[in-house]
Design an enzyme around this catalytic site. Sequence first.
Site, mmCIF file in Angstrom:
data_model
loop_
_atom_site.group_PDB
_atom_site.id
_atom_site.type_symbol
_atom_site.label_atom_id
_atom_site.label_comp_id
_atom_site.label_asym_id
_atom_site.label_seq_id
_atom_site.Cartn_x
_atom_site.Cartn_y
_atom_site.Cartn_z
ATOM 1 N N GLN A 1 -28.684 13.152 -24.857
ATOM 2 C CA GLN A 1 -30.145 13.318 -24.120
ATOM 3 C C GLN A 1 -30.840 13.911 -24.924
ATOM 4 O O GLN A 1 -32.108 13.799 -25.426
ATOM 5 C CB GLN A 1 -30.041 13.495 -22.969
ATOM 6 C CG GLN A 1 -29.432 12.403 -21.897
ATOM 7 C CD GLN A 1 -29.177 12.901 -20.529
ATOM 8 O OE1 GLN A 1 -29.470 14.078 -19.937
ATOM 9 N NE2 GLN A 1 -28.779 12.010 -19.672
ATOM 10 N N LYS B 1 -25.482 1.475 -18.511
ATOM 11 C CA LYS B 1 -26.854 1.978 -18.254
ATOM 12 C C LYS B 1 -27.724 2.809 -19.521
ATOM 13 O O LYS B 1 -28.780 2.565 -19.709
ATOM 14 C CB LYS B 1 -26.576 3.110 -17.190
ATOM 15 C CG LYS B 1 -27.931 3.682 -16.475
ATOM 16 C CD LYS B 1 -27.651 4.409 -15.263
ATOM 17 C CE LYS B 1 -26.984 5.612 -14.976
ATOM 18 N NZ LYS B 1 -27.185 6.316 -13.867
ATOM 19 N N SER B 2 -26.810 3.304 -20.332
ATOM 20 C CA SER B 2 -27.560 3.833 -21.310
ATOM 21 C C SER B 2 -28.104 2.885 -22.342
ATOM 22 O O SER B 2 -29.172 2.980 -22.862
ATOM 23 C CB SER B 2 -26.176 4.697 -22.403
ATOM 24 O OG SER B 2 -25.579 5.463 -21.694
ATOM 25 N N ARG C 1 -32.517 19.408 -11.581
ATOM 26 C CA ARG C 1 -31.699 19.045 -13.079
ATOM 27 C C ARG C 1 -32.702 19.799 -14.074
ATOM 28 O O ARG C 1 -34.002 19.637 -14.346
ATOM 29 C CB ARG C 1 -31.468 17.757 -13.365
ATOM 30 C CG ARG C 1 -30.640 17.154 -12.356
ATOM 31 C CD ARG C 1 -30.154 15.535 -12.586
ATOM 32 N NE ARG C 1 -29.457 15.475 -13.987
ATOM 33 C CZ ARG C 1 -29.004 14.337 -14.271
ATOM 34 N NH1 ARG C 1 -29.024 12.985 -13.631
ATOM 35 N NH2 ARG C 1 -28.261 14.158 -15.261
ATOM 36 N N ASP D 1 -18.877 11.312 -17.897
ATOM 37 C CA ASP D 1 -19.300 10.697 -16.498
ATOM 38 C C ASP D 1 -18.010 10.297 -15.833
ATOM 39 O O ASP D 1 -18.052 9.930 -14.939
ATOM 40 C CB ASP D 1 -20.396 9.366 -16.947
ATOM 41 C CG ASP D 1 -21.731 10.075 -16.897
ATOM 42 O OD1 ASP D 1 -22.210 11.119 -16.368
ATOM 43 O OD2 ASP D 1 -22.454 9.227 -17.564
ATOM 44 N N SER E 1 -25.075 16.562 -26.334
ATOM 45 C CA SER E 1 -25.883 16.094 -25.269
ATOM 46 C C SER E 1 -26.728 14.858 -26.109
ATOM 47 O O SER E 1 -27.361 15.161 -26.980
ATOM 48 C CB SER E 1 -26.874 17.113 -24.679
ATOM 49 O OG SER E 1 -27.776 16.135 -24.140
#
Length: 445
Positions: free
Chosen positions: A178, A29-30, A130, A329, A176
């Site tokens: 992200q 997915k990343s 979120r 995850d 993180s």
Amino acid sequence: MSSHSAIPQPLTARRGGRLSGRLRVPGDKSISHRSLIFGLLSAGETAISGLLEGEDVLRTADAVRALGAAVERLGEGRWRVRGVGIGGLSNPAGVLDFGNAGTGSRLMMGVVGGHPVTATFDGDASLRKRPMRRILDPLVMMGARVLSEAEGGRCPITLEGAREAVPIVYETPVASAQIKSAVLLAGLNAPGRTTVIEAEASRDHTERMLRHFGAEVNIEPHGAHGRRITLVGQPELTARPVVVPADPSSAAFPLVAALIVPGSDIVLEGVMMNPLRTGLITTLMEMEADITVLDRREEGGEEVADLRVRASALRSIEVPAERAPSMIDEYPILAVAAAYAEGETVMRGLQELRVKESDRLEAVRAGLLAAGVDAEISGDDLIVRGGRVPGGGTAATHLDHRIAMSFLVLGLASEKPMQVDDGAMIATSFPTFVPLMHGLGADIG
């Protein structure tokens, strides 16, 4: 209407025969999100194969199209993106709706934040809960403006990108990928050098893909476990083909299923072996899991390998907090493995799990209790006392795909069947989960 806002679809998993066969889980997915985003920011045509066609990634494809790229699906997992290049973005006509996609929305905030365009970001009920403030803060330092946001820095958020992005040196408050990626993506359109410092190294897919597409990225160690990442701004990114490796976070489910279902012997093909993503495999091997790594090779700038997995008598261990960024995850499915491991497994430092799709830490504890397994949360640690797994309960998924898949795996070896209250949202990350598991011999339905 997206599937995870539809009528709940309860699913039940039952103990059956051994699992056997070979399978390739869907693309990572990343990497899938990033391949589309880098296609947008490159000059020329980026050919992508093995793209994960789950809902989250398709929302990113829509956003890339809305910002000016031509995006075409050529066949299963095969896509083509004709990019606009750095600095070439256009204002999207409507709201960028990311559904359940935390990664897609946050990375794209970085892209928009570094460009003179304005976009509104929104998503489903889960995404709206979120926190996005950690992404927005550094973007504001770079010249972006938040024109509107819901309470607490949540979606819907209207972001006006910087007219002229300013390079910054930014120390991330938590490990993180992200946050780091959003800053680096914004830094692509800033002159000079943008630097991100992290005390704990997080997933490095963005740095690898930046290099794959021709950017200059310098990575140095920082402190005991950290990194200092410096990007030279305003590069010419050139379209490059991307082969998306199999997602290790998705491979985790059939992998643990094969470990706990007696007599199982399976091969998982082409799994990404990036060392910042293999914390689960390392941990399971410490628990004496029988996992053999075969045929290591490189695809799309990432190391991949085939994994042979055989049923194993697992033992309990303590998992250190510093391993959390490499397997954040995977804790729900690790907790399932721990339920089948004799003794007490302690997983330390899981505060990041409280801001995932659900309060994942509490959801895991509640699901284990529903299965008759003794589990408790102590501070930011999860303690599982494993051995016997009665099953027979229903796990509440809270619209979280990983919670749903984890407890279905648990039910494949528990004494009584295990139900999850809703499996609809599994489609966001692993749309073929149930049929692939059926192919190995699992009883889920």
